[in-house]
Write a protein that holds these residues in place. Structure first.
Motif, PDB file in Angstrom:
ATOM      1  N   LYS A 148     -17.278  26.931 -40.892  1.00 15.70           N
ATOM      2  CA  LYS A 148     -18.092  27.279 -39.718  1.00 15.70           C
ATOM      3  C   LYS A 148     -18.711  28.663 -39.874  1.00 15.70           C
ATOM      4  CE  LYS A 148     -18.097  27.607 -34.669  1.00 15.70           C
ATOM      5  NZ  LYS A 148     -18.997  28.785 -34.677  1.00 15.70           N
ATOM      6  N   ALA A 149     -17.925  29.614 -40.372  1.00 16.34           N
ATOM      7  CA  ALA A 149     -18.447  30.969 -40.571  1.00 16.34           C
ATOM      8  C   ALA A 149     -19.620  30.959 -41.553  1.00 16.34           C
ATOM      9  CB  ALA A 149     -17.335  31.891 -41.062  1.00 16.34           C
ATOM     10  N   VAL A 150     -19.518  30.135 -42.596  1.00 12.29           N
ATOM     11  CA  VAL A 150     -20.594  30.029 -43.584  1.00 12.29           C
ATOM     12  C   VAL A 150     -21.830  29.378 -42.971  1.00 12.29           C
ATOM     13  CG1 VAL A 150     -21.253  28.774 -45.676  1.00 12.29           C
ATOM     14  CG2 VAL A 150     -19.126  30.088 -45.620  1.00 12.29           C
ATOM     15  N   VAL A 151     -21.637  28.291 -42.229  1.00 12.29           N
ATOM     16  CA  VAL A 151     -22.775  27.626 -41.580  1.00 12.29           C
ATOM     17  C   VAL A 151     -23.457  28.581 -40.607  1.00 12.29           C
ATOM     18  CG1 VAL A 151     -23.454  25.760 -40.012  1.00 12.29           C
ATOM     19  CG2 VAL A 151     -21.843  25.298 -41.879  1.00 12.29           C
ATOM     20  N   ASP A 152     -22.679  29.315 -39.821  1.00 13.37           N
ATOM     21  CA  ASP A 152     -23.257  30.292 -38.887  1.00 13.37           C
ATOM     22  C   ASP A 152     -24.062  31.350 -39.641  1.00 13.37           C
ATOM     23  OD1 ASP A 152     -22.080  28.948 -36.790  1.00 13.37           O
ATOM     24  OD2 ASP A 152     -20.435  30.387 -36.535  1.00 13.37           O
ATOM     25  N   TYR A 153     -23.533  31.797 -40.775  1.00 14.47           N
ATOM     26  CA  TYR A 153     -24.255  32.793 -41.584  1.00 14.47           C
ATOM     27  C   TYR A 153     -25.600  32.230 -42.064  1.00 14.47           C
ATOM     28  CZ  TYR A 153     -25.756  35.279 -45.740  1.00 14.47           C
ATOM     29  OH  TYR A 153     -26.528  35.934 -46.669  1.00 14.47           O
ATOM     30  N   LYS A 159     -17.010  36.926 -43.078  1.00  8.97           N
ATOM     31  CA  LYS A 159     -15.689  36.990 -42.445  1.00  8.97           C
ATOM     32  C   LYS A 159     -15.456  35.773 -41.575  1.00  8.97           C
ATOM     33  CE  LYS A 159     -14.421  41.879 -42.230  1.00  8.97           C
ATOM     34  NZ  LYS A 159     -14.013  43.001 -41.334  1.00  8.97           N
ATOM     35  N   ASN A 160     -14.245  35.196 -41.672  1.00  7.15           N
ATOM     36  CA  ASN A 160     -13.892  34.109 -40.764  1.00  7.15           C
ATOM     37  C   ASN A 160     -13.350  34.688 -39.461  1.00  7.15           C
ATOM     38  OD1 ASN A 160     -11.166  34.807 -41.193  1.00  7.15           O
ATOM     39  ND2 ASN A 160     -10.812  33.138 -42.651  1.00  7.15           N
ATOM     40  N   LYS A 161     -13.022  33.837 -38.520  1.00 10.63           N
ATOM     41  CA  LYS A 161     -12.609  34.318 -37.202  1.00 10.63           C
ATOM     42  C   LYS A 161     -11.257  35.018 -37.224  1.00 10.63           C
ATOM     43  CE  LYS A 161     -10.428  30.082 -35.375  1.00 10.63           C
ATOM     44  NZ  LYS A 161     -10.514  29.054 -34.307  1.00 10.63           N
ATOM     45  N   ARG A 162     -10.494  34.845 -38.312  1.00  9.97           N
ATOM     46  CA  ARG A 162      -9.209  35.535 -38.443  1.00  9.97           C
ATOM     47  C   ARG A 162      -9.355  36.888 -39.120  1.00  9.97           C
ATOM     48  NH1 ARG A 162      -8.900  30.630 -40.127  1.00  9.97           N
ATOM     49  NH2 ARG A 162      -8.675  31.197 -42.315  1.00  9.97           N
ATOM     50  N   GLY A 163     -10.600  37.235 -39.509  1.00  8.89           N
ATOM     51  CA  GLY A 163     -10.857  38.521 -40.145  1.00  8.89           C
ATOM     52  C   GLY A 163     -10.725  38.520 -41.649  1.00  8.89           C
ATOM     53  N   ASP A 164     -10.453  37.347 -42.248  1.00  6.54           N
ATOM     54  CA  ASP A 164     -10.368  37.270 -43.707  1.00  6.54           C
ATOM     55  C   ASP A 164     -11.763  37.351 -44.310  1.00  6.54           C
ATOM     56  OD1 ASP A 164      -7.580  36.784 -43.544  1.00  6.54           O
ATOM     57  OD2 ASP A 164      -7.948  34.651 -43.222  1.00  6.54           O
ATOM     58  N   VAL A 165     -11.887  38.067 -45.416  1.00  5.19           N
ATOM     59  CA  VAL A 165     -13.167  38.161 -46.119  1.00  5.19           C
ATOM     60  C   VAL A 165     -13.291  36.986 -47.084  1.00  5.19           C
ATOM     61  CG1 VAL A 165     -14.591  39.532 -47.680  1.00  5.19           C
ATOM     62  CG2 VAL A 165     -13.239  40.663 -45.893  1.00  5.19           C
ATOM     63  N   ILE A 223     -33.104  22.002 -53.780  1.00  5.70           N
ATOM     64  CA  ILE A 223     -32.000  22.093 -52.825  1.00  5.70           C
ATOM     65  C   ILE A 223     -31.122  23.264 -53.242  1.00  5.70           C
ATOM     66  CG2 ILE A 223     -29.993  20.926 -51.835  1.00  5.70           C
ATOM     67  CD1 ILE A 223     -31.355  18.258 -52.558  1.00  5.70           C
ATOM     68  N   THR A 224     -30.968  24.259 -52.372  1.00 10.65           N
ATOM     69  CA  THR A 224     -30.119  25.392 -52.710  1.00 10.65           C
ATOM     70  C   THR A 224     -28.650  24.999 -52.557  1.00 10.65           C
ATOM     71  OG1 THR A 224     -29.986  26.408 -50.495  1.00 10.65           O
ATOM     72  CG2 THR A 224     -31.935  26.904 -51.819  1.00 10.65           C
ATOM     73  N   VAL A 225     -27.783  25.747 -53.225  1.00 14.28           N
ATOM     74  CA  VAL A 225     -26.349  25.446 -53.205  1.00 14.28           C
ATOM     75  C   VAL A 225     -25.582  26.704 -52.811  1.00 14.28           C
ATOM     76  CG1 VAL A 225     -24.350  24.737 -54.568  1.00 14.28           C
ATOM     77  CG2 VAL A 225     -26.556  23.618 -54.924  1.00 14.28           C
ATOM     78  N   PHE A 226     -24.764  26.562 -51.776  1.00 10.87           N
ATOM     79  CA  PHE A 226     -23.910  27.648 -51.305  1.00 10.87           C
ATOM     80  C   PHE A 226     -22.466  27.256 -51.589  1.00 10.87           C
ATOM     81  CE2 PHE A 226     -21.677  30.501 -48.535  1.00 10.87           C
ATOM     82  CZ  PHE A 226     -22.535  31.576 -48.304  1.00 10.87           C
ATOM     83  N   THR A 227     -21.708  28.174 -52.124  1.00 10.15           N
ATOM     84  CA  THR A 227     -20.311  27.868 -52.462  1.00 10.15           C
ATOM     85  C   THR A 227     -19.422  29.036 -52.075  1.00 10.15           C
ATOM     86  OG1 THR A 227     -18.824  27.234 -54.273  1.00 10.15           O
ATOM     87  CG2 THR A 227     -20.637  28.694 -54.827  1.00 10.15           C
ATOM     88  N   LEU A 228     -18.157  28.757 -51.825  1.00 14.68           N
ATOM     89  CA  LEU A 228     -17.239  29.769 -51.322  1.00 14.68           C
ATOM     90  C   LEU A 228     -15.838  29.549 -51.861  1.00 14.68           C
ATOM     91  CD1 LEU A 228     -16.014  28.902 -47.749  1.00 14.68           C
ATOM     92  CD2 LEU A 228     -17.558  27.367 -48.973  1.00 14.68           C
ATOM     93  N   ASP A 229     -15.071  30.628 -51.870  1.00  8.61           N
ATOM     94  CA  ASP A 229     -13.615  30.531 -52.018  1.00  8.61           C
ATOM     95  C   ASP A 229     -13.040  30.466 -50.612  1.00  8.61           C
ATOM     96  OD1 ASP A 229     -13.857  30.890 -54.758  1.00  8.61           O
ATOM     97  OD2 ASP A 229     -13.283  33.007 -54.714  1.00  8.61           O
ATOM     98  N   PHE A 230     -12.397  29.365 -50.260  1.00  7.24           N
ATOM     99  CA  PHE A 230     -11.770  29.291 -48.941  1.00  7.24           C
ATOM    100  C   PHE A 230     -10.704  30.383 -48.813  1.00  7.24           C
ATOM    101  CE2 PHE A 230     -13.168  24.729 -49.013  1.00  7.24           C
ATOM    102  CZ  PHE A 230     -13.965  24.807 -47.879  1.00  7.24           C
ATOM    103  N   GLY A 254     -31.663  32.209 -41.708  1.00  5.24           N
ATOM    104  CA  GLY A 254     -32.981  31.620 -41.495  1.00  5.24           C
ATOM    105  C   GLY A 254     -33.708  31.148 -42.733  1.00  5.24           C
ATOM    106  N   ASN A 255     -33.047  31.174 -43.894  1.00  6.77           N
ATOM    107  CA  ASN A 255     -33.716  30.770 -45.132  1.00  6.77           C
ATOM    108  C   ASN A 255     -33.359  29.366 -45.587  1.00  6.77           C
ATOM    109  OD1 ASN A 255     -35.269  33.139 -45.686  1.00  6.77           O
ATOM    110  ND2 ASN A 255     -33.370  34.192 -46.237  1.00  6.77           N
ATOM    111  N   VAL A 256     -32.632  28.614 -44.766  1.00  8.32           N
ATOM    112  CA  VAL A 256     -32.329  27.234 -45.102  1.00  8.32           C
ATOM    113  C   VAL A 256     -32.786  26.327 -43.964  1.00  8.32           C
ATOM    114  CG1 VAL A 256     -30.338  27.938 -46.478  1.00  8.32           C
ATOM    115  CG2 VAL A 256     -29.994  27.210 -44.130  1.00  8.32           C
ATOM    116  N   SER A 257     -33.087  25.098 -44.305  1.00  7.87           N
ATOM    117  CA  SER A 257     -33.501  24.121 -43.289  1.00  7.87           C
ATOM    118  C   SER A 257     -32.305  23.230 -42.968  1.00  7.87           C
ATOM    119  CB  SER A 257     -34.701  23.312 -43.788  1.00  7.87           C
ATOM    120  OG  SER A 257     -34.427  22.706 -45.049  1.00  7.87           O
ATOM    121  N   MET A 258     -32.264  22.023 -43.517  1.00  9.15           N
ATOM    122  CA  MET A 258     -31.113  21.139 -43.310  1.00  9.15           C
ATOM    123  C   MET A 258     -29.911  21.616 -44.121  1.00  9.15           C
ATOM    124  SD  MET A 258     -32.877  17.362 -43.374  1.00  9.15           S
ATOM    125  CE  MET A 258     -33.529  17.622 -45.039  1.00  9.15           C
ATOM    126  N   ILE A 259     -28.734  21.353 -43.581  1.00  7.89           N
ATOM    127  CA  ILE A 259     -27.492  21.725 -44.267  1.00  7.89           C
ATOM    128  C   ILE A 259     -26.665  20.467 -44.513  1.00  7.89           C
ATOM    129  CG2 ILE A 259     -25.300  22.964 -44.072  1.00  7.89           C
ATOM    130  CD1 ILE A 259     -26.736  25.090 -42.448  1.00  7.89           C
TER     131      ILE A 259
END
Length: 278
Positions: A122-127, A42-48, A93-100, A132-137
């Protein structure tokens, strides 16, 4: 005029099926098995925000791995990250992807070309950091995603590096250029009046100011090492946008080295990069 406003803040959503259009939930690359973990943030506006994290099924060392977050372009979605995942996963290198928000299968009504999307990032980076399963981003952004990455990178200097593919330097300048590109025969003063109308309409509907989307200003306060790429024949966002951002980035940072060059295969590209001088 309403159509032009929607062109900015409500372009067509990418339609796709996670079962058919993303990499499989388990798949093999170069003799090693990987998996796709689907996640909601969830982002800070409550969107999933709908996300996927591509990781090895087995990690023999058990140590956190580097992660690249892929940020899609306008009218894009997380399916666009498949090529990046295929390139990066074999290098551990793991890959994280999202629908904005406002894109793909995520919640949210409007697209803001980077302004609210940076909060999704930011919400994704915080997650990821809490997990705790990733090192550098690192960040890999395309078009709108490149602008989003730069806006966020200026706020988070702990990001290890960014790949910015075809960002725009200033949204209002881009809008003026598109009038010429698509040969819209209007006097300049009429175009400026129309942009002012659109600015007010977008502020009312999507709650952001298009004049704030100036990445040249942002580049001057960003210290994350970056690689810019831009197709030399891009007629939507012209290559000089990357050039302008690069110049602002390179000139202001005394501790950053810089260079530029062309590659011609598979597509003609301008490449600009900055790096930390140690």
């Amino acid at each position: 005029m309403e159509q032009l406003v929607n062109f900015i803040i409500r372009p067509p959503r990418a339609e796709y099926s996670p079962e058919h259009d993303l990499l499989d939930q388990e798949f093999m690359l170069k003799g090693k098995w990987y998996q796709r973990k689907d996640i909601e943030v969830k982002n800070k506006r409550g969107d999933v925000i709908q996300c996927s994290h591509y990781v090895p099924i087995l990690n023999p060392d058990g140590k956190p791995l580097p992660c690249v977050i892929y940020c899609h372009g306008n009218s894009g979605c997380r399916a666009d990250a498949s090529e990046a995942a295929i390139i990066l996963l074999p290098s551990n290198i793991t890959v994280f992807t999202l629908d904005f928000s406002g894109s793909g299968l995520s919640g949210g009504e409007h697209v803001t070309l980077g302004w609210n999307e940076k909060d999704d990032l930011k919400a994704v980076v915080d997650y990821l950091r809490a997990d705790g399963n990733v090192s550098m981003i690192g960040l890999w952004g395309r078009s709108m995603g490149a602008v989003t990455s730069l806006l966020y990178g200026a706020e988070d200097p702990s990001i290890a590096g960014m790949v910015l593919d075809s960002p725009f330097s200033d949204l209002v300048d881009l809008m003026m250029e598109l009038v010429d590109t698509y040969k819209i025969r209007l006097p300049k003063f009429t175009v400026k009046f129309a942009i002012q109308y659109m600015r007010k309409a977008i502020q009312k509907k999507a709650k952001f100011d298009i004049t704030d989307l100036n990445t040249i200003k942002v580049a001057k306060s960003c210290f994350v090492p970056v690689l810019f790429g831009h197709a030399v024949e891009d007629d939507f966002i012209n290559p000089h946008h990357s050039d302008r951002i690069f110049e602002a980035y390179a000139v202001i940072h005394g501790s950053i080295g810089s260079s530029r060059f062309h590659i011609n295969n598979p597509l003609p590209m301008l490449i600009f990069f900055t790096f930390r001088v140690i």
